[in-house]
Design an enzyme around this catalytic site. Sequence first.
Site, PDB file in Angstrom:
ATOM      1  NE  ARG A  48     -45.871 104.663 -52.048  1.00  0.00           N
ATOM      2  CZ  ARG A  48     -44.839 103.992 -52.828  1.00  0.00           C
ATOM      3  NH1 ARG A  48     -45.131 104.069 -54.209  1.00  0.00           N
ATOM      4  NH2 ARG A  48     -43.530 103.591 -52.412  1.00  0.00           N
ATOM      5  CG  ASP A  49     -44.962 100.393 -54.043  1.00  0.00           C
ATOM      6  OD1 ASP A  49     -45.448 100.497 -55.254  1.00  0.00           O
ATOM      7  OD2 ASP A  49     -43.874 100.330 -53.829  1.00  0.00           O
TER       8      ASP A  49
ATOM      9  CB  CYS B  58     -43.047 101.846 -60.379  1.00  0.00           C
ATOM     10  SG  CYS B  58     -42.715 103.211 -60.939  1.00  0.00           S
TER      11      CYS B  58
ATOM     12  CG  ASN C 266     -44.496  96.564 -53.129  1.00  0.00           C
ATOM     13  OD1 ASN C 266     -45.379  97.057 -53.729  1.00  0.00           O
ATOM     14  ND2 ASN C 266     -43.493  97.300 -52.520  1.00  0.00           N
TER      15      ASN C 266
ATOM     16  CG  HIS D  85     -39.625  99.193 -51.554  1.00  0.00           C
ATOM     17  ND1 HIS D  85     -40.495  99.651 -51.076  1.00  0.00           N
ATOM     18  CD2 HIS D  85     -39.827  98.913 -52.919  1.00  0.00           C
ATOM     19  CE1 HIS D  85     -41.536  99.932 -51.984  1.00  0.00           C
ATOM     20  NE2 HIS D  85     -40.922  99.517 -53.073  1.00  0.00           N
TER      21      HIS D  85
ATOM     22  CG  HIS E 283     -41.403  95.932 -56.606  1.00  0.00           C
ATOM     23  ND1 HIS E 283     -42.778  96.214 -56.896  1.00  0.00           N
ATOM     24  CD2 HIS E 283     -40.857  97.218 -55.590  1.00  0.00           C
ATOM     25  CE1 HIS E 283     -43.085  97.364 -56.241  1.00  0.00           C
ATOM     26  NE2 HIS E 283     -42.126  97.850 -55.731  1.00  0.00           N
TER      27      HIS E 283
END
Length: 305
Positions: free
Chosen positions: A12-13, A236, A245, A203, A205
Amino acid sequence: MKRIYFNEVVTRDGFQMEPEFVATDDKIALIDALSACGYAKIEVTSFTSPKAIPMLRDAEEVMARIKRLPGVDYTVLVPNLRGAERAFEAKADELNLVMSMSETHNRANLRMSMAQSFAAISEIIQRAQGLAAVNVSLSTAFGCPMEGDVPQAVVLGYAQRFVDAGVRGLTICDTTGMAHPAQVSRMADAVQTLAGQLQLTMHFHNTRGMGLANVLAAVQSGITRFDGSMGGLGGCPYAPGASGNVCSEDAIHMLDAMGYETGIDLDKLLAVARQMPDIVGHTVPGQVAKAGRISQLHPTPVAQA
Ligand code: COA
Ligand code: ZN
């Protein structure tokens, strides 16, 4: 030693900013391989507009074709009501609802004001009862790339509202790598005081090289759940200069070396991590897949023998 739980977000990310479409079959094979590594949770995809995130336009097919292993939670990112309906249809174990802690980022990412996002999320939480667990991700919680500082009180205010709304978990997101370890420790203490009974995830980065330092600061402040992305992929689309990430295998390797119980089979994980450059078609930032585990020794060079 303390148990740490990892949520793998690479599909996903990790993938959402990749320029070349990753074939649906490759996504499914990767998720199935990750399921066998010992993750607590896998964020499979997102039910966003296919125009906004073309990479994840195959969300339904991926959710339908992965092999779900008992004990692994399969979660999906959901930005709005339409996304929630699709996620219910796909029988996701969990909906990861998202809103930013800064007005500018929320409007750029979700095309809603924070008030509109909060109202939509509240409605989805109601509808999710009996269908799926709910986690809420609070983006830009450590700083906004457009607005700058985000007061901790804003984050705690929303955290309290979501505790009251009955969510299972909260993820505190450093969407664009602005957090530093001292700030992470303060946030970890405050959210655990407020919502220690929930699944609390952090979470990070690695945009400014502070990813692993932030994981360590959070662990040492009592946080036990983390998002990570294979190879350190990610970003993002609405955060200028965003980068990957925190790298799952590097973070898991570090915690494993320190004696934490991650539940992950590190050799299996590294074998999967080494496939990432082929899957995305370029080198990836992760270090341990290149260097090997610290326990993997090299022969003494002949000249020095
Ligand atoms: N799933 C599928 N399609 C969706 C959708 C969803 N969750 N939400 C909106 N759409 C579609 C609408 O049907 C409409 O399609 P059409 O143009 O064919 O009629 C189109 O998208 C625009 O709809 P609208 O309600 O005006 O949405 P929007 O353009 O304001 O977009 C978002 C809102 C949030 C759905 C969109 O910006 C988005 O998906 N952003 C991605 C956010 C994200 O994942 N960021 C990174 C992770 S935090
Ligand atoms: Zn992220």
